[in-house]
Design a protein around this motif. Structure first.
Motif, short mmCIF file in Angstrom:
data_model
loop_
_atom_site.label_atom_id
_atom_site.label_comp_id
_atom_site.label_asym_id
_atom_site.label_seq_id
_atom_site.Cartn_x
_atom_site.Cartn_y
_atom_site.Cartn_z
N GLU A 9 0.90 16.42 -2.02
CA GLU A 9 0.93 15.00 -2.33
C GLU A 9 1.03 14.12 -1.09
OE1 GLU A 9 3.90 14.26 -5.23
OE2 GLU A 9 2.43 13.65 -6.73
N THR A 44 -0.88 10.52 -0.32
CA THR A 44 -0.28 9.20 -0.41
C THR A 44 -0.46 8.43 0.88
OG1 THR A 44 1.80 10.31 0.06
CG2 THR A 44 1.44 9.62 -2.21
N ILE A 84 -4.60 17.90 -8.77
CA ILE A 84 -4.88 17.40 -7.42
C ILE A 84 -5.86 18.31 -6.71
CG2 ILE A 84 -3.86 16.98 -5.16
CD1 ILE A 84 -1.31 16.14 -6.61
#
Lengths: 48, 267, 176
Positions: A40, A44, B246
């Motif tokens: 992640e 981001t 993802i």
């Protein structure tokens, strides 16, 4: 104690299963959290 | 009909507020320590109390101590399946995504607990009744519950397309809930070798308070522990599905533009 | 939204159908699910001599006789449900919990002379859980004789339990 082998077997089995379930859940959660944060973070940062 | 429609819609909205994975993960992380630590403390206290400080029964002697682990697992076997049935209902009627993931995670934990319940009962039955196993209504209906758990575990993972597995397993989960009242009332409806419940909603318990206390502690502790384990597994499962999304998305981007991007290379 | 409530009603209807089907089935097979027969049922309708049945009831106080036939112990005792009694003959060692006034389940056949020849005797435990000291105290004070019927209500001896467990100031980690 009377019936000691039976009591020990019952408690041993219960604690054993409880330990396996808890450790398994904890390990799985930790691994998922690490992988997720590793994936992640770069994403981001990307839009900024 | 109008009232029920708005009711289903409203309850649906209420559940779907928690379907957002990000919100669930934040709430789950906050809730986790409140389940884990009390579970450990209460279970440890109950087990030590039950093993060393509670009195021996006048007939059973010390084997009464097996009750302090057998009764909580029996209670959890049933209430765990109740949770599974509720997830099945949410899945079938409201198509709630989190309910499907929860059903996947409750199954194995419930099956393990039911196996422990059967095994500890057997370990008590051998010295007390004089047999490991009898086919009376209580024991048989709990064995059926164990097989229902196993069937659910197998069915929910049986399809390549997960949605079909969720649907089939939810039907099994709801249908199997018929077994729960049978387990509960088997000792009243039919004469069984298994003794009737000592603790009932209506009547006074037929158990000494010196034994009720450790039993209450282990029951509460094990129940919180069950919740903690299921919550941890569910959080992991939500994270894993997020990881898959993802990765799939980044793979899609990579295949769309063959030139390697610096960011995805860093991953 | 209509789809959702339609699905809800479908699920409810299916559960009602399944539940009543299960209830009817269990009701129909009720006599097979029952784990044991009571002595009065055996008296009213004696099963054929070749059919193995399970007989359940309370061991009548003072009815237990032990004999020795060719080195193997033979136990004779009466089992009652309050209305009728059946004499049980069992060769072998009885379980720990066996005593007068205890509920037992005997597996075997009814012989022509009316006695029950058991191949296996199981002790049935009741739902009363009572510390040893309390049981002895109740027996000594004459409030309860375990050979005749169930223990009194837990509420009547729970205060006794509390005072009894407090008496040894240091908690004894079970010397027995």
């Amino acid at each position: 104690m009377t019936h000691l082998p039976y009591i020990l077997a019952a408690y041993g089995l219960t604690l054993g299963v409880a330990t396996v379930l808890s450790v398994n859940a904890a390990v799985r959660l930790r691994r998922a959290r690490r992988r997720l944060s590793a994936i992640e973070q770069p994403r981001t940062r990307q839009p900024s | 009909m109008n009232a029920t429609q708005s009711l289903t819609a409203r309850t649906g909205n209420l559940f779907h507020r928690y379907a957002n994975p990000g919100r669930f993960l934040r709430m789950g992380a906050k809730l986790q320590p409140w389940l884990t630590w009390p579970a450990l403390v209460l279970s440890a206290a109950g087990i030590v109390w039950g093993l060393f400080f509670s009195p021996a029964d006048w007939q059973q002697g010390d084997s009464v101590r097996i009750m302090y682990v057998h009764v909580p697992t029996a209670w959890l076997a049933s209430s765990g399946y109740m949770g599974l049935a509720v997830c099945s209902l949410l899945s079938l009627v409201w198509r709630h995504p989190l309910a499907d993931l929860a059903a996947v995670e409750i199954g194995p934990v419930g099956a393990a607990i039911t196996a422990v319940c059967l095994a500890t009962g057997s370990l008590w039955g051998k010295p007390m009744w004089g047999t490991w196993w009898v086919w009376d209504a209580r024991l048989t209906s709990v064995l059926v519950l164990f097989f229902l758990y196993l069937g659910h575990i197998a069915l929910i993972r049986a399809f390549d397309e997960p949605q079909r597995g969720y649907r089939a397993a939810a039907i099994l989960g709801l249908a199997g809930a018929v077994d729960l009242p049978i387990i509960k009332f088997s000792v009243q409806w039919w004469n069984t070798l298994h003794q009737p419940d000592s603790i009932t909603v209506t009547g006074a318990p037929t158990m000494s308070t010196s034994m009720l206390w450790p039993l209450g502690l282990t029951t509460l502790g094990f129940t919180l522990g069950f919740g903690a384990i299921v919550l941890a597994r569910l959080r992991a499962s939500v994270m894993e599905s997020r990881i898959r999304t993802i990765l799939a998305a980044s793979r899609g981007r990579q295949s769309a533009s063959p030139a390697p991007q610096p960011d995805s290379a860093a991953v | 939204m209509t789809r959702k409530s339609r699905r809800l009603w479908l699920v409810v209807a299916c559960m009602i159908g399944l539940g009543s089907a299960a209830a009817l089935t269990l009701n129909a097979f009720s006599s097979n699910i029952v784990f044991f027969m009571a002595p009065s049922q055996v008296h009213a309708k004696p099963p054929p001599a070749d059919r193995t049945i399970r007989l359940g009831g309370m061991v009548v106080a003072g009815s237990v006789r032990r004999e020795k036939v060719k080195d193997s112990p033979v136990n004779l005792f009466d089992v009652t449900d309050g209305q009728a009694a059946v004499t049980v003959r069992y060769e072998g060692i009885l379980p720990d919990l066996f005593r007068e006034g205890q509920s037992v389940v005997a597996v075997g056949t009814v012989s022509p002379d009316g006695t029950f020849r058991a191949s296996e005797v199981l002790a049935k435990h009741d739902e009363t859980y009572m510390p040893k000291e309390v049981a002895e105290e109740l027996r000594r004070s004459g409030k309860w004789d375990p050979r005749f019927g169930k223990a009194p209500d837990a509420a009547s001896w729970n205060t006794m339990t509390a005072s009894d467990t407090k008496k040894p100031a240091t908690p004894t980690p079970d010397g027995n």
